[in-house]
Design a protein around this motif. Structure first.
Motif, PDB file in Angstrom:
ATOM      1  N   PRO A 100       0.743  -1.440  -0.045  1.00 47.99           N
ATOM      2  CA  PRO A 100       0.259   0.093   0.086  1.00 47.99           C
ATOM      3  C   PRO A 100       0.545   1.097   0.068  1.00 47.99           C
ATOM      4  N   GLY A 101       1.893   1.123   0.693  1.00 46.05           N
ATOM      5  CA  GLY A 101       2.659   2.033   0.415  1.00 46.05           C
ATOM      6  C   GLY A 101       3.490   3.338  -0.352  1.00 46.05           C
ATOM      7  N   MET A 102       3.899   1.639  -1.043  1.00 46.02           N
ATOM      8  CA  MET A 102       4.237   2.120  -2.621  1.00 46.02           C
ATOM      9  C   MET A 102       2.952   2.588  -3.544  1.00 46.02           C
TER      10      MET A 102
ATOM     11  N   GLY B 208     -13.519  -3.621   1.278  1.00 47.03           N
ATOM     12  CA  GLY B 208     -13.473  -4.235   2.542  1.00 47.03           C
ATOM     13  C   GLY B 208     -12.994  -3.293   3.269  1.00 47.03           C
ATOM     14  N   GLY B 209     -13.474  -3.843   5.450  1.00 40.16           N
ATOM     15  CA  GLY B 209     -13.632  -3.230   6.495  1.00 40.16           C
ATOM     16  C   GLY B 209     -11.638  -3.881   7.280  1.00 40.16           C
ATOM     17  N   GLY B 210     -11.531  -4.958   6.508  1.00 44.33           N
ATOM     18  CA  GLY B 210     -10.145  -4.912   7.207  1.00 44.33           C
ATOM     19  C   GLY B 210      -8.920  -3.934   7.342  1.00 44.33           C
ATOM     20  N   PRO B 211      -7.781  -4.374   7.477  1.00 42.26           N
ATOM     21  CA  PRO B 211      -6.789  -3.876   7.481  1.00 42.26           C
ATOM     22  C   PRO B 211      -6.336  -3.372   6.171  1.00 42.26           C
TER      23      PRO B 211
ATOM     24  N   MET C 236      -5.527   0.439   2.381  1.00 39.25           N
ATOM     25  CA  MET C 236      -6.058   0.885  -0.051  1.00 39.25           C
ATOM     26  C   MET C 236      -6.300   2.006   0.307  1.00 39.25           C
ATOM     27  N   ALA C 237      -7.209   2.399   0.869  1.00 43.62           N
ATOM     28  CA  ALA C 237      -8.109   3.770   0.926  1.00 43.62           C
ATOM     29  C   ALA C 237      -6.803   4.634   1.360  1.00 43.62           C
ATOM     30  N   GLY C 238      -6.755   4.834   2.711  1.00 44.59           N
ATOM     31  CA  GLY C 238      -5.460   5.986   2.372  1.00 44.59           C
ATOM     32  C   GLY C 238      -4.659   5.896   1.466  1.00 44.59           C
ATOM     33  N   ASN C 239      -3.868   5.459   1.315  1.00 41.29           N
ATOM     34  CA  ASN C 239      -2.923   5.713   0.290  1.00 41.29           C
ATOM     35  C   ASN C 239      -3.216   5.906  -1.287  1.00 41.29           C
TER      36      ASN C 239
ATOM     37  N   ASN D  73      -0.711   1.148   7.877  1.00 37.54           N
ATOM     38  CA  ASN D  73      -0.258   1.766   6.958  1.00 37.54           C
ATOM     39  C   ASN D  73      -1.592   3.147   6.494  1.00 37.54           C
ATOM     40  N   LEU D  74      -1.695   4.141   7.356  1.00 35.37           N
ATOM     41  CA  LEU D  74      -2.982   5.059   6.895  1.00 35.37           C
ATOM     42  C   LEU D  74      -2.929   5.491   5.486  1.00 35.37           C
ATOM     43  N   GLY D  75      -1.801   6.001   5.316  1.00 34.67           N
ATOM     44  CA  GLY D  75      -0.990   7.388   4.030  1.00 34.67           C
ATOM     45  C   GLY D  75      -1.417   8.658   4.612  1.00 34.67           C
TER      46      GLY D  75
END
Length: 375
Positions: A46-48, A158-161, A166-169, A336-338
């Motif tokens: 996700p960070g990428m 998807g409401g898991g980690p 993915m949403a934040g990033n 990672n929330l972004g």
């Protein structure tokens, strides 16, 4: 002389790859079968996507790691296992035999109907969050959409980690490309429902501040081109979308008629091998650990690493095996929330902030250096 096949080059096989010179020195041969020359670390994926890392920073050069240590690398996927004849069938048409086999074939992301399906079955601009390398394509597409359209509507199911990350990033990816992100997270019944109210509240507060919408209740029924259809009949348009609806183990073990556990993964005992075929071992998301259910998280694959490597070497030599002890289920959680922040949970304490992302970044980069150095 015995032949070891490492099926997959993921987290649980990294120490086995490192041990190849010692195994070869005792007269054995080692072959690693993997779908690509590089393996991407899911914890940094996700960070990428969000621009914190390059693809090179989050991937191991597994072909080079195997070949430089005296092993053979075959670039292919496994299509079938014949456990009685000890033969693997590969997508390149080859069949390879083994004396000892270790499965680290990971997991896939199911669609709304629960099936793995294929990328070809998805509408345009919809991606599963695995395999991680597909996020390179998604990142580039989000940048293009930001340049072409300005506002970019992104839906994450998807409401898991994984959905949270993915949403934040995805929000970061559009913003950094100069666009205006409009991100909606379809969280199912409840956001982060298995992780406590405090962690959920911290996530909701961060997303609210950044304008990321969280929809709880109606589930995704299906994706069509440019729109998401929810179970209550609502239709949400999108420019790009991601599936992050949990993980399903590789179906290879079940298709081979091997015993599997509740999640459908290869059933293994305390020595990380199959009770029916003791020469078949496994680690990571593709297994079910019979002594105790384990979450499908990277921490257990990392913990399995040294035991799996030791037991594969012992099985080749005919030596006694070492039991795997999973350790405490109260493992460190860092999401990672972004936006340069992360969620933290440990010892019943939940917090969020830039310091938590700095901690996650430090741990992830140290993990990459540990195994990529000397490739």
């Amino acid at each position: 002389m015995a032949h070891l096949i490492l099926a997959g080059a993921g987290h649980a096989h990294l120490m086995a790859i490192r041990a190849i010179p010692e195994i070869v020195s005792r007269g054995h041969t080692v072959t690693c079968v993997g779908p690509a020359d590089r393996h991407y670390y899911s914890g940094m994926g996700p960070g990428m996507l969000g621009g914190a890392y390059t693809p090179e920073e989050i991937s191991f050069p597994v072909r080079a790691m195997v070949e430089s240590r005296g092993g053979t690398f075959v670039r292919a996927a496994i299509t079938a296992i014949d456990p009685d004849k000890r033969i693997l069938s590969l997508t390149n048409g080859q069949s390879v035999t083994y004396d000892v086999l270790s499965l680290n074939t990971g997991s896939g992301v199911p669609g709304p109907d629960g099936s793995l399906g294929t990328e070809n079955g998805l509408p345009p601009d919809v991606w599963r969050v695995k395999p991680i390398e597909k996020l390179i394509e998604a990142r580039d597409r989000l940048a293009t959409l930001a340049r072409e359209r300005g506002e970019v509507a992104v839906i994450v199911a998807g409401g898991g980690p994984a959905g949270v990350e993915m949403a934040g990033n995805a929000h970061d990816a559009v913003r950094k490309a100069g666009g205006r992100p409009k991100v909606t997270l379809l969280a199912g019944n409840r956001l982060l429902r298995r992780h406590g109210e405090r962690l959920r509240a911290l996530c909701m507060a961060d997303f609210s501040r950044r304008g990321i919408a969280v929809v709880e209740g109606p589930r995704l029924e299906r994706f069509e081109e440019g729109r998401a259809i929810l179970a209550d009949g609502a239709v949400l348009p999108f420019d790009a979308a991601f599936l992050a609806l949990g993980v399903v183990p590789s179906p290879l073990a079940r298709a081979a008629g091997l015993p599997t556990g509740p999640s459908g993964g290869l059933l293994v005992g305390e020595y990380l091998n199959s009770p029916a075929k003791p020469e078949i071992f496994g680690g990571g998301d593709c297994i079910d650990f019979a002594p105790r259910p384990l979450d499908k998280v990277g921490v257990y694959a990392v913990r399995q690493n040294p035991v799996l490597a030791a037991n594969l070497a012992a099985a080749l030599d005919g030596r006694p095996l070492t039991p795997f002890v999973p350790g405490s289920p109260d493992y460190l959680l860092l999401f990672n929330l972004g936006g340069g922040k992360a969620l933290f949970r440990k010892w019943g304490v939940a917090m969020a902030g830039e310091w938590a992302f700095a901690l996650k970044d430090h741990i992830d980069r140290r993990f990459m250096r540990r195994f990529a150095d000397g490739a």
